[in-house]
Each structure stands twice: as C-alpha cells, then as structure tokens.
Design a protein around this motif. Sequence first.
Motif: not given
Ligand code: MG
Length: 421
Positions: A113, A66, A115, A121
């Motif tokens: 990150r 990430e 992701e 997220r």
């Molecule tokens: Mg995580």
Amino acid sequence: MSKIIKSIRGMHDLLPDDSHRWQSFEAIVRQLMAGYGYKEIRMPLVESTDLFCRSIGEVTDIVEKEMYTFEDRNGDRLSLRPEGTASCVRAGIQHGLLYNQVQRLWYSGPMFRHERPQKGRYRQFHQFGVEAYGIDTPDIDAELILIGTRLWKQLGLKGLRLELNTLGSNQARAEYKQILIDYLNQHKELLDEDSVRRLETNPLRILDSKNPAMKELLDNAPVLMDHLDDESRQQFDKLTASLDATGVEYTLNPRLVRGLDYYCKTVFEWVTDELGAQGTICAGGRYDGLVEQLGGKATPAIGFALGVERILALLESQQEKQIETIDAYLVLLGDASELRGLQLAEDIREKISDITMIAHCGGGSMKSQMKKADKSGAKMALILGEDELSNEQVTVKYLREKKEQITVKFSDLNKFLTESK
Ligand code: MG
Ligand code: ATP
C-alpha cells in the motif's frame, strides 16, 4: 565508485539477526491453524486491478490512494495486492472451492500500500489472514475470535483489547445510511473535503475518518446498533453469548465500521495502546456478499487479517530480547582435521536433527578460528587439531560459561551434544 542502490522507501529487508523472530511467529501460526483444521492457500502477489476495485470498493482509501497499479507489457492493468481477502475469494471461485462447501483457510505474505511510511505503517508489509467460507451462523464468528485470542496467548502478547460491532444486513445498513446522511448534511460545514465527497458516494466510510477535527461530530452521530435488523441482532447476541461462555473479553464499539466496503454483520478489531497511532494489530469481519459480488454463487464468509510487523513490534516491546543461539562451532586445524571434521559434522547432523552447528570454513590459525567461534554466539567450540585427531576425540571449550575444557571421544560426541542441548 558507482552510486549505491537502496531499497524502496517503506519496503524493508528482513535482516539475519531478526529473521528468527519471524520464523518463530510463523511456526506458531502454522501449528495453531492445523490445530483448528485450517489449510493454507497461497495466491499471486499481482492481480488484475479490477479485482480490488470490485471488492474493496472504488471509494476507499486503499483503492483511491494506496494501490500500486501499473500496466504490464500487454497493456493489462495490474495491481500489487493491498490485502489478501479479494485474492482468496477470487481463487476460491476460480477453483470451485466455495459453492456449497465449507472451507477453512489461512494465508500469509507481503501486501503493498502506498501510504506515508512511519512506525508500524509500511509500503510493503505482511499479513497473516484467516478466512472461513460456507457458514452463516455466528458459531464460526466465535471460532475466528477464539483463534485470534489463542494466538495472542501462544505468542505471549499482553494488553490487547477486542472491539466488536455489527454492521447489520445490507438493508438495515442502507436504511441507516440515509439517517447518517441526514445527520451529516445538517453539519456539512464541519466535514472535511474527503468526507463531503464521501457523503454522496460512501457515507459510512466517514465514520472511519481519522481526522481529529471531526471527532466530536462523529462521536455524536447516530449509531447503526440502534437501527439493526432482527436477524443481525440475534446473531450478534449469539456471538456475544459464545464469547461470554468461553471467557473472551470484548468492548462493544458502535463506531467500528472498517475501511473496506465488503463487510456486513460482525466486525472486530484487536487494538493496543502501546503502538501509538498504529494501534490496530488485527481486524476482520463477515463479508457474506463478496463472493457473489465477484461473480461466484452466494456464499457466506468471514475472516480477519493481522499485521505481522505490528505484532512483532509489540512483542519486542513486551519481551526481553531473545538472541538465537548456536549450539556448537567446529574449529578445524590442518588438512586432515578438515576432512575428518566434515565427516564428523555430517554424522552429527544426521543423528541430531535439531542441532545448530557451524563448521569452520576457510582455514586459519587457532586464534582466528576461536575469534569467529566467539562472534558466532555459539555455546561451545569443538576443537579438532592434530593431537585430537590421532586420539579420536575433540576438545570442548565452553564460550559462555565458566567451565573447564574437556575432551570427548568421537564415539561419545553425539550423546554429549544431545545432552548439552
Ligand atoms: Mg489503512
Ligand atoms: P489502518 O487503520 O492502521 O490503516 P487498515 O484498516 O487499513 O489499518 P486492514 O486493511 O484491516 O488495515 O489490514 C489488517 C491489518 O494489517 C491492520 O490491522 C494492520 O495491523 C495491518 N496493516 C494495514 N496496513 C498496514 C501498513 N501499511 N503497514 C503495516 N501494517 C499494516
């Protein structure tokens, strides 16, 4: 026309109509932390990659998959920070804040990150974090949990569940690791590819897996709670006694291990069922070994971090939408009014520090200025035309309420605006 450039996937602008929600969150946090005697620390967004490899752990999702890592023009390997704790410890060691001292700190800001972006997220997201150094007793664990609990209360958040576990001492964890490896080895055919690899490198992480196919296997795995050392058990009992005494509700979750390597003893998460898969809004725990691991003198430490986007999403779903209001819009007709209006507006701002007022710029007719006043969301328009100017007064037109328009003398304007707030 040239092609429009857009923001990077998973990284979002905070738009003007939403910023007040962030600001009120930040104001609450600032006041709360001062109330507990915590001071703010601000660290750079970029650190050497090594820092994160050595703290978060080589065999974790963050470091393996990430991180935004790149070489700068000198060929140094740098990373955008994926979290705040490692930087905070680095800064604490570097500036001599930790050894033989107690530090109560907080930070907030963007983390990065890589992701898969989805609701709750993102690739750039924001954390607010709290860290306490130099105290090895569970009273500080309780203090942190009480801070979190008070924050939810002050924000008006409902339905959060506190999950609690202890990871024990390093030695107890090492012994448990072997027991877990033996168990998982007996069922190796049920493990996914990542987990087979982690069996060798970092078996505890397997318990953190989100793969539903392994759920049953992991549900039946031996739990660390049954293999605790005495000290960790006593500390944990003390912590739960403090939480009981202060009326904090919690659920014991023996499978809570956290996704980062540096945790030991107390770990906790606040979770909600209202945000789908991204239900963890705040997480933390003790990390007594990390300061030494990063080259400092051994210092006990504990902290937590919350995801601001997730908190605000939850708040929005639980509360009625609040619109930010403007107190007044100053309509200015003609050159002389513009000049007098400017003085008037400055005087009002000088005297009423919390007033929100827009002074019209750009001229135009009464009709066009009133349209803008209405669109601004202001509660009232203060109209200053030629007649008003010669009478030393403004006409007040209410834009949201059914009230007769009135006139107010310049000399009474500050009093009038203060009372209408
Ligand atoms: Mg995580
Ligand atoms: P998750 O299990 O959801 O991936 P995590 O264990 O990776 O979370 P931490 O590293 O403990 O999360 O970070 C603390 C908090 O930061 C999380 O509880 C969450 O609220 C928030 N957070 C983590 N990653 C993201 C992300 N990519 N986007 C938005 N918020 C995040």
